[in-house]
Design a protein around this motif. Structure first.
Motif, PDB file in Angstrom:
ATOM      1  N   ASP A  65       0.828  -1.212   0.000  1.00 18.63           N
ATOM      2  CA  ASP A  65       0.000   0.000   0.000  1.00 18.63           C
ATOM      3  C   ASP A  65       0.858   1.256   0.000  1.00 18.63           C
ATOM      4  O   ASP A  65       0.545   2.239  -0.689  1.00 18.63           O
ATOM      5  CB  ASP A  65      -0.920   0.016   1.230  1.00 18.63           C
ATOM      6  N   LYS A  66       1.933   1.227   0.781  1.00 16.05           N
ATOM      7  CA  LYS A  66       2.802   2.407   0.870  1.00 16.05           C
ATOM      8  C   LYS A  66       3.486   2.680  -0.466  1.00 16.05           C
ATOM      9  O   LYS A  66       3.621   3.843  -0.878  1.00 16.05           O
ATOM     10  CB  LYS A  66       3.844   2.201   1.974  1.00 16.05           C
TER      11      LYS A  66
ATOM     12  N   GLN B 106       2.339   1.895  -3.414  1.00 16.66           N
ATOM     13  CA  GLN B 106       1.323   2.410  -4.337  1.00 16.66           C
ATOM     14  C   GLN B 106       1.049   3.883  -4.078  1.00 16.66           C
ATOM     15  O   GLN B 106       0.889   4.671  -5.013  1.00 16.66           O
ATOM     16  CB  GLN B 106       0.034   1.591  -4.195  1.00 16.66           C
ATOM     17  N   GLU B 107       1.006   4.264  -2.811  1.00 18.28           N
ATOM     18  CA  GLU B 107       0.789   5.656  -2.446  1.00 18.28           C
ATOM     19  C   GLU B 107       1.973   6.524  -2.873  1.00 18.28           C
ATOM     20  O   GLU B 107       1.798   7.590  -3.472  1.00 18.28           O
ATOM     21  CB  GLU B 107       0.605   5.773  -0.932  1.00 18.28           C
TER      22      GLU B 107
ATOM     23  N   ASP C 236       2.451   6.667  -7.037  1.00 12.86           N
ATOM     24  CA  ASP C 236       1.285   6.760  -7.913  1.00 12.86           C
ATOM     25  C   ASP C 236       1.676   7.486  -9.200  1.00 12.86           C
ATOM     26  O   ASP C 236       2.134   8.638  -9.155  1.00 12.86           O
ATOM     27  CB  ASP C 236       0.157   7.521  -7.213  1.00 12.86           C
TER      28      ASP C 236
ATOM     29  N   SER D 185       1.704  11.559  -8.031  1.00 16.26           N
ATOM     30  CA  SER D 185       2.865  11.790  -7.161  1.00 16.26           C
ATOM     31  C   SER D 185       3.950  12.591  -7.875  1.00 16.26           C
ATOM     32  O   SER D 185       4.335  12.275  -8.999  1.00 16.26           O
ATOM     33  CB  SER D 185       3.446  10.453  -6.678  1.00 16.26           C
TER      34      SER D 185
ATOM     35  N   ARG E 195       1.347  15.915  -3.655  1.00 11.77           N
ATOM     36  CA  ARG E 195       0.280  15.846  -4.645  1.00 11.77           C
ATOM     37  C   ARG E 195      -0.589  17.098  -4.527  1.00 11.77           C
ATOM     38  O   ARG E 195      -0.653  17.713  -3.470  1.00 11.77           O
ATOM     39  CB  ARG E 195      -0.616  14.623  -4.413  1.00 11.77           C
TER      40      ARG E 195
ATOM     41  N   TYR F 226       3.173  14.243   1.329  1.00 14.58           N
ATOM     42  CA  TYR F 226       3.090  12.883   1.861  1.00 14.58           C
ATOM     43  C   TYR F 226       4.380  12.463   2.558  1.00 14.58           C
ATOM     44  O   TYR F 226       4.336  11.691   3.519  1.00 14.58           O
ATOM     45  CB  TYR F 226       2.766  11.898   0.733  1.00 14.58           C
TER      46      TYR F 226
END
Length: 212
Positions: free
Chosen positions: A79-80, A82-83, A86, A90, A115, A128
């Motif tokens: 998940d991290k 992907q965040e 992105d 991103s 972002r 982020y």
């Protein structure tokens, strides 16, 4: 100037369509910190080389895995990633410890990932990550990166720069406060003037903002 919701959303969409060159217009190509000249570059996530992605991930993982794993946020590697990477949203400002024509991923000393977002009626630049490698801490890199995203946010007509910080990361909390960030009203345990802390459920992180 008061803008309609549609106009505000269009401004965020415009910022998200900006190229790296457009976003870099006022970004210095080098910065001198403690007598060391360092290379500065803005890149979209989609243009990162595989070696750069690997080093950026290693820095984030080294700096944050232990802290985040102990928090309510947790640390899920997939998940991290992907965040962080992105491909559509991103953006990175990368600082390298070498200056020259050849980019060397291993020389990444620090980076910020941000972002542009439209949330709860506000135009935001959301930070982020600001991550600095151990050898380059206390050199002013964090302050430099924070100041650059504030400038970018202002130039692209955002209303706030926002970020999330773990309360256990006391050094980061002090740093952002010194930069002028305050706890935002959207923070889970934000305490309005007409309430007491006893009325608010505690949380292990803060959402902080810098109003432009």
């Amino acid at each position: 100037m008061r803008r309609t919701a549609k106009q505000a959303e269009q401004l965020v969409k415009r910022a998200n369509k900006a190229t790296a060159a457009q976003l870099s217009k006022d970004l210095p190509s080098t910065v001198c910190l403690n007598d060391t000249i360092m290379q500065v570059e803005l890149k979209l996530a989609s243009s990162l080389a595989s070696e750069e992605r690997e080093i950026i991930w290693k820095i984030a993982d080294t700096n944050m895995r232990e802290l985040a794993s102990k928090s309510s946020m947790g640390w899920d590697e997939q998940d991290k990633k992907q965040e962080l990477f992105d491909p559509l949203t991103s953006r990175f400002i990368i600082v390298r410890s070498t200056v020259g024509d050849e980019e060397i991923a291993a020389d990444i000393a620090a980076f910020v990932m941000f972002r542009f977002e439209y949330d709860q009626g506000e135009r935001l630049l959301y930070c982020y990550e600001i991550q600095v490698t151990e050898p380059w801490r206390k050199h002013g890199l964090g302050r430099f990166l924070a100041s650059q995203i504030i400038k970018i946010a202002s130039r692209w007509n955002m209303e706030k720069v926002m970020l999330t910080v773990l309360k256990a990361n006391q050094g980061a909390c002090r740093f952002y406060a010194a930069m002028g960030f305050i706890k935002d009203e959207t923070s889970p345990d934000y305490t309005p003037e007409d309430t007491t802390e006893a009325d608010v459920e505690p949380c292990d992180y803060d959402i902080m903002s810098f109003e432009l």
